[in-house]
Scaffold this motif. Structure first.
Motif, short mmCIF file in Angstrom:
data_model
loop_
_atom_site.label_atom_id
_atom_site.label_comp_id
_atom_site.label_asym_id
_atom_site.label_seq_id
_atom_site.Cartn_x
_atom_site.Cartn_y
_atom_site.Cartn_z
N MET A 1 10.61 -43.13 -21.81
CA MET A 1 9.64 -43.00 -20.72
C MET A 1 9.62 -41.58 -20.21
N SER A 2 8.42 -41.03 -19.99
CA SER A 2 8.27 -39.71 -19.40
C SER A 2 8.72 -39.75 -17.95
N ARG A 3 9.21 -38.62 -17.47
CA ARG A 3 9.71 -38.56 -16.10
C ARG A 3 8.60 -38.79 -15.09
N PHE A 4 7.39 -38.50 -15.49
CA PHE A 4 6.30 -38.56 -14.51
C PHE A 4 5.33 -39.71 -14.79
N ASP A 5 5.68 -40.57 -15.76
CA ASP A 5 4.77 -41.66 -16.11
C ASP A 5 4.54 -42.63 -14.98
N GLU A 6 5.53 -42.77 -14.10
CA GLU A 6 5.41 -43.73 -13.00
C GLU A 6 4.50 -43.25 -11.89
N SER A 84 30.43 -33.41 -8.92
CA SER A 84 30.51 -34.37 -10.02
C SER A 84 29.37 -35.38 -9.93
N ALA A 85 29.04 -35.79 -8.70
CA ALA A 85 27.95 -36.74 -8.51
C ALA A 85 26.62 -36.15 -8.99
N GLY A 86 26.39 -34.88 -8.69
CA GLY A 86 25.16 -34.24 -9.14
C GLY A 86 25.08 -34.14 -10.65
N ALA A 87 26.20 -33.78 -11.29
CA ALA A 87 26.23 -33.69 -12.75
C ALA A 87 25.96 -35.05 -13.38
N LEU A 88 26.57 -36.10 -12.83
CA LEU A 88 26.36 -37.45 -13.35
C LEU A 88 24.91 -37.87 -13.17
N ALA A 89 24.31 -37.54 -12.03
CA ALA A 89 22.91 -37.91 -11.78
C ALA A 89 21.96 -37.21 -12.73
N ASP A 90 22.23 -35.95 -13.04
CA ASP A 90 21.34 -35.20 -13.95
C ASP A 90 21.33 -35.78 -15.35
N MET A 91 22.44 -36.35 -15.80
CA MET A 91 22.48 -36.86 -17.18
C MET A 91 22.33 -38.38 -17.24
N SER A 92 21.86 -38.99 -16.15
CA SER A 92 21.70 -40.44 -16.10
C SER A 92 20.30 -40.82 -15.63
N ASP A 93 19.96 -42.08 -15.83
CA ASP A 93 18.78 -42.66 -15.18
C ASP A 93 19.15 -42.83 -13.71
N LYS A 94 18.53 -42.05 -12.86
CA LYS A 94 18.93 -42.03 -11.45
C LYS A 94 18.71 -43.39 -10.79
N ALA A 206 13.79 -52.30 -7.53
CA ALA A 206 12.38 -51.96 -7.73
C ALA A 206 12.13 -50.46 -7.92
N ILE A 207 13.17 -49.63 -7.81
CA ILE A 207 12.98 -48.19 -8.03
C ILE A 207 12.64 -47.97 -9.50
N PRO A 208 11.57 -47.24 -9.82
CA PRO A 208 11.17 -47.05 -11.22
C PRO A 208 12.24 -46.30 -12.01
N PRO A 209 12.42 -46.66 -13.29
CA PRO A 209 13.40 -45.94 -14.12
C PRO A 209 12.99 -44.49 -14.34
N ILE A 210 13.97 -43.62 -14.46
CA ILE A 210 13.72 -42.19 -14.62
C ILE A 210 14.50 -41.69 -15.84
N ARG A 211 13.82 -40.95 -16.71
CA ARG A 211 14.49 -40.38 -17.88
C ARG A 211 15.50 -39.33 -17.42
N PRO A 212 16.72 -39.33 -18.01
CA PRO A 212 17.71 -38.32 -17.63
C PRO A 212 17.18 -36.91 -17.78
#
Length: 449
Positions: A1-6, A84-94, A206-212
């Motif tokens: 999924m594109s980051r901006f598709d939602e 560490s939280a920021g690094a984890l968020a950047d490489m994950s589906d937030k 209900a938060i839309p999925p986000i590509r890492p």
């Protein structure tokens, strides 16, 4: 999924704040962060009241020690975990990460509810540290995810709503924590915090999925090293780093005001505790009003032009609050909230307080937006994490400076005056650097084009 598709065609020009709050792209995130801030403050205030008014809950340790300890335990994880939280968020589906954090919160609140019913302040102190860890991991996500969910024209409004919602949640959560002082208050608080935790997890679904934003990497457990690296990387880009420093000044000044409300009301105004709640309400509504006013003035544009004016307002209203303050009250009888409002001079004090908060909202919302747009997309959450570390340091510095100035004989109105004078210097600085803050990230400008 594109980051901006939602992102759909909803625009603040067509629907405004209500349309954005009602959209799937923003509404669930707003509700999740509102409920989380509510629960944090409800439990913190319930713990403070339990320590202050129930000697058996605090045990042998004094309230004078445990109450500051509670604040320290909650803020400590922001130093330890934000990078560490920021690094984890950047490489994950937030969005998925939010759901995991909120699911863990349910378990924490169930244990906290048992501790509230049992009257165990020591267990609640430990849980407060755990809640601080959760807040430290959630903090970078809630701001870093906004550019993924909103169009460039919606981003300023989204930040304004998040800021307004946070302060209103602080107000309502603080009031809810007072339930513990009522009959069967422990049961009420326990049931409330568990119900709110369940609701926060439910709406987070209900938060839309986000590509890492970044490629997967090994999670670093060396918190000191990653924190130092995050701060170092933040200083490499002047515009976002200057925005961080501005945001931190807001939290430094805000922490001073919030911490001094009880002393100011009791010993300067000679009024009862209900006036403290009134002050908190005026301050919270003021920040919300200023945040939304900022979006209206800028009409959704990402700009630093209004930032110095916000700080100038905060400075002038702070100085006038000092001038409007009466001499310290030595009377034994405390004025009721009705008696306080019946005094014409009180309305000037409330107007100054509202002006300080509203000016702060005008000041801080563009800075958060500029921090988001000026950050590297692949490291945006890490940048927000670095900002949270600096903000936490500013609040600790605020506490230390306040204690030192009070020990030196400075009155509470004197603290307000010093804050106002120092803020004049901050306003002058931001007039000078405002043009350099306006440069957005290449990715954001490309989207806008």
């Amino acid at each position: 999924m594109s980051r901006f598709d939602e992102v759909t065609a909803v625009s603040p020009r067509n629907g405004g704040a209500l349309a954005l709050l009602g959209s799937r792209r923003f509404g669930p995130l707003f509700a999740t962060q509102f409920l989380s801030a509510f629960n944090d403050n409800a439990l913190k205030n319930a713990l403070v009241l339990m320590i202050a008014y129930r000697a058996e809950a605090a045990g042998a340790l004094s309230a004078g020690l445990l109450i500051p300890l509670a604040g320290g335990l909650f803020i400590l994880p922001f130093f330890l975990c934000s990078a560490s939280a920021g690094a984890l968020a950047d490489m994950s589906d937030k969005a998925r990460l939010v759901r995991i954090i909120k699911l863990i919160e349910i378990a924490v609140m169930i244990v906290a509810a048992a501790a509230v019913i049992a009257g165990s302040a020591m267990l609640l102190l430990g849980l407060l540290f755990v809640m601080g860890i959760q807040a430290a991991f959630f903090g970078p996500i809630k701001y870093a995810i906004l550019p993924d969910l909103l169009t460039p024209e919606e981003l300023l409004l989204g930040n304004a709503l998040v800021e307004a919602g946070t302060f209103l949640a602080i107000l309502f959560g603080t009031i809810a924590g007072m339930l513990i002082a009522t009959g069967n208050g422990e049961i009420s608080v326990a049931a409330l915090i568990v119900a709110v935790a369940l609701a926060a997890w439910g709406v987070s679904l209900a938060i839309p999925p986000i590509r890492p934003a970044a490629s997967p990497a090994r999670f670093e457990w060396n918190f000191a090293a990653i924190t130092a690296r995050a701060i170092g990387q933040a200083t490499e880009r002047p515009a976002p780093f200057r925005a961080m420093l501005g945001i931190s000044w807001f939290w430094l000044a805000g922490a001073l005001y919030l911490s001094q409300f009880p002393t100011y009301v009791r010993f300067v105004l000679g009024s009862e505790e209900a006036v403290v709640t009134l002050f908190l309400a005026v301050f919270s509504v003021g920040v919300g009003a200023g945040s939304l006013l900022c979006n209206r003035l800028l009409r959704g544009r990402v700009s630093a032009g209004i930032v110095p004016w916000g700080m100038l307002g905060l400075a002038l209203f702070s100085i006038d609050l000092c001038l409007a303050s009466p001499n310290a009250s030595a009377g034994a009888a405390l004025t009721t909230i009705g008696g306080f409002l019946a005094q014409p001079a009180s309305w000037r004090i409330l107007a100054d307080l509202f002006g300080i908060a509203a000016s702060g909202g005008v000041f801080i919302v563009p800075l958060y937006t500029l921090l988001q747009t000026g950050s590297d997309e692949a490291r945006r959450a890490q940048t927000i994490g670095a900002n949270n570390i600096i903000n936490a340091a500013a609040m600790v510095l605020s506490a230390v400076l306040t204690m030192a100035l009070v020990a030196a004989g400075i009155s509470v109105p004197g603290l307000f005056l010093l804050t106002g004078v120092a803020s004049l210097g901050v306003a002058a600085l931001f007039w000078r650097i405002a043009p350099s803050l306006a440069a957005g990230s290449p990715q954001f400008e490309a989207r806008k084009a």
